[in-house]
Design a protein around this motif. Structure first.
Motif, short mmCIF file in Angstrom:
data_model
loop_
_atom_site.label_atom_id
_atom_site.label_comp_id
_atom_site.label_asym_id
_atom_site.label_seq_id
_atom_site.Cartn_x
_atom_site.Cartn_y
_atom_site.Cartn_z
N GLY A 1 -15.24 2.80 -0.38
CA GLY A 1 -15.32 2.53 1.05
C GLY A 1 -13.96 2.35 1.71
N LEU A 2 -14.01 2.01 2.97
CA LEU A 2 -12.80 1.94 3.78
C LEU A 2 -11.78 0.94 3.21
N LEU A 3 -12.26 -0.23 2.82
CA LEU A 3 -11.35 -1.28 2.37
C LEU A 3 -11.50 -1.59 0.88
N GLY A 4 -12.19 -0.71 0.17
CA GLY A 4 -12.31 -0.92 -1.27
C GLY A 4 -13.30 -1.99 -1.66
N ARG A 5 -14.26 -2.30 -0.80
CA ARG A 5 -15.17 -3.42 -1.09
C ARG A 5 -16.49 -2.99 -1.71
N GLU A 6 -16.83 -1.71 -1.62
CA GLU A 6 -18.15 -1.27 -2.11
C GLU A 6 -18.20 -1.37 -3.63
N THR A 7 -19.35 -1.76 -4.15
CA THR A 7 -19.47 -1.93 -5.59
C THR A 7 -20.89 -1.63 -6.05
N PHE B 1 -16.92 17.48 -4.27
CA PHE B 1 -16.09 16.62 -3.43
C PHE B 1 -15.07 15.92 -4.33
N LEU B 2 -13.93 15.58 -3.72
CA LEU B 2 -12.90 14.85 -4.46
C LEU B 2 -13.13 13.36 -4.24
N THR B 3 -12.95 12.58 -5.28
CA THR B 3 -13.15 11.15 -5.10
C THR B 3 -12.06 10.36 -5.81
N GLU B 4 -11.75 9.21 -5.23
CA GLU B 4 -10.72 8.33 -5.75
C GLU B 4 -11.04 6.93 -5.22
N THR B 5 -10.38 5.92 -5.78
CA THR B 5 -10.57 4.55 -5.29
C THR B 5 -9.24 4.00 -4.79
N ASN B 6 -9.34 2.96 -4.00
CA ASN B 6 -8.14 2.34 -3.46
C ASN B 6 -7.52 1.38 -4.48
N THR B 7 -6.23 1.07 -4.25
CA THR B 7 -5.50 0.28 -5.23
C THR B 7 -5.56 -1.21 -4.90
N LYS C 1 -3.86 1.58 -0.44
CA LYS C 1 -4.62 0.33 -0.52
C LYS C 1 -5.88 0.35 0.33
N ASN C 2 -5.93 1.22 1.33
CA ASN C 2 -7.18 1.38 2.09
C ASN C 2 -7.41 2.88 2.31
N ALA C 3 -8.66 3.23 2.61
CA ALA C 3 -9.03 4.64 2.60
C ALA C 3 -8.32 5.45 3.68
N LEU C 4 -8.04 4.85 4.84
CA LEU C 4 -7.41 5.62 5.91
C LEU C 4 -5.98 6.02 5.55
N ALA D 1 -13.64 1.92 -11.15
CA ALA D 1 -14.01 0.51 -10.98
C ALA D 1 -13.84 0.14 -9.51
N SER D 2 -14.74 -0.72 -9.05
CA SER D 2 -14.57 -1.23 -7.69
C SER D 2 -13.40 -2.22 -7.69
N ARG D 3 -13.06 -2.71 -6.50
CA ARG D 3 -11.93 -3.64 -6.44
C ARG D 3 -12.18 -4.86 -7.35
#
Ligand code: SF4
Ligand code: SF4
Length: 357
Positions: free
Chosen positions: A118-124, A77-83, A90-93, A175-177
């Motif tokens: 996660g959707l809004l970059g909050r998971e850590t 799977f491809l993975t990336e984080t939000n900015t 800035k959000n996953a959608l 890194a998480s947000r």
């Protein structure tokens, strides 16, 4: 002790089918994917690029990597984080939509996209480190949940760190947000008032409402500012600057600590690829990047991110006849991330270059 870095030189990057074949051969010859286990999740960490960016990893190469992981029984799977900053990532959608526009649909790459934070970059997910500066690294849960990971980075310059490759791709990129905030918070922007034309572009770009309009120039509220550097990117006059002399070094060192945290969780099932093409002054977070600063070189990969980034810097310097990253960002010495990464045993700056093909 030296680490092995494999290099396939590639001159013609317009022929993506040919580049993909070279990449396939490089993956086979290097055996760096032998760490992948059957029936387990296998992540590919990459960036999809900001809107309009053309330097992000090309879809045919990503598909080639997906095929190689599937051939070893992995579930890629491809993975990336939000900015941290405003933009379409800035959000996953919005980020997913942009990735699709850049060609990263399942039918093109053969693997789904899962955003690590996660959707809004909050998971850590927290990892403790033997470090006074970063006793706890705040990573994304994907690092914990995947079985293996390939960091697929595009080598570029970077306005905060001078250079970004394998270390930055996982150190900042996984890194998480809250982790990104921690890394960036050492950087303090300042306004050179005499250069400010009050266009207010920086106010629109600041996601943290840290900039207010003054009589003759804008002003930055240091209490609100997270150091995301978006205002630097949009300012048309260069009125916003950073005290690079100490801050670039610290952000690079923290980035290396975060990369170490990722490797501690995933070793020995982690590998790194640097794409040495379309080498630009800015990273792929900036959108269109017309300022190419070195010729195309090829693809390099290794199990050691420090050796890979050191080899990448050396190859780019050799190809450009100087240091184009330092020329683009004179105050950001990329040696800092490599020196610190080696000091904390993330890897070795000594390498053996194995050319294939
Ligand atoms: S003022 Fe601070 S938070 Fe706002 S865009 Fe600039 S660096 Fe980011
Ligand atoms: S973007 Fe630059 S020139 Fe425009 S208001 Fe902000 S600091 Fe001033």
């Amino acid at each position: 002790m030296s680490s092995r870095v494999y290099l396939q030189r590639i001159e013609d990057w317009k022929d993506f089918a040919g580049v993909a074949v070279s990449f396939r051969n490089l993956l086979e010859e290097s055996k760096i994917l032998d760490m992948v286990r059957a029936d387990r999740p296998a992540a590919i960490k990459l960036t999809f690029g900001e809107a309009g960016n053309q330097g992000h990893p090309p879809v045919p190469l990503v598909r080639e990597l997906v095929v190689a992981l599937r051939a070893r029984g992995g579930h890629p799977f491809l993975t990336e984080t939000n900015t941290l900053y405003n933009g379409r990532r800035k959000n996953a959608l919005d980020h997913l939509e942009l990735a699709r526009e850049h060609g990263f649909a399942f039918e093109n790459v053969g693997a789904p996209i899962l955003f690590g934070d996660g959707l809004l970059g909050r998971e850590t997910f927290d990892v403790t480190l033997p470090s006074d500066d970063v006793p706890v690294a705040h990573l994304v849960p994907t690092v914990r949940d995947t079985d293996s990971l390939v960091g697929l980075a595009h080598a570029t310059g970077h306005l905060l760190t001078g250079f970004g490759g394998a270390i930055k791709n996982i150190g900042m990129g996984l890194a998480s947000r809250v982790g990104k905030l921690e890394m960036h918070s050492v950087v303090s922007p300042l306004v050179r008032e005499e250069q400010c034309i009050l266009c207010l572009a920086c106010i629109g770009a600041c996601a943290h409402e840290a900039i207010r309009r003054g009589e003759t120039a804008v002003a930055i509220d240091g209490q609100r500012c997270t150091g995301c550097a978006e205002c630097l990117a949009v300012c048309p006059t260069g009125a916003i600057g950073i005290d690079w002399s100490k801050d670039s070094r610290r952000i690079q060192e923290r980035m290396a600590e975060y990369a170490l945290a990722v490797c501690r969780v995933l070793e020995p099932r982690i590998a790194f690829v640097n794409l040495l093409n379309h080498i630009s002054d800015h990273c792929d977070c900036i959108g269109p990047t017309p300022n190419l600063i070195a010729p195309d070189i090829g693809i390099a990969l290794s199990r050691d991110p420090v050796a890979l980034d050191q080899a990448t810097l050396d190859l780019v310097r050799e190809a450009a006849g100087g240091d184009p990253f330092r020329a683009a960002w004179p105050e950001a010495d990329a040696e800092a991330q490599l020196a610190h990464a080696e000091a904390i045993a993330l890897g070795s700056r000594h390498y053996e270059l194995v050319e294939t093909g």
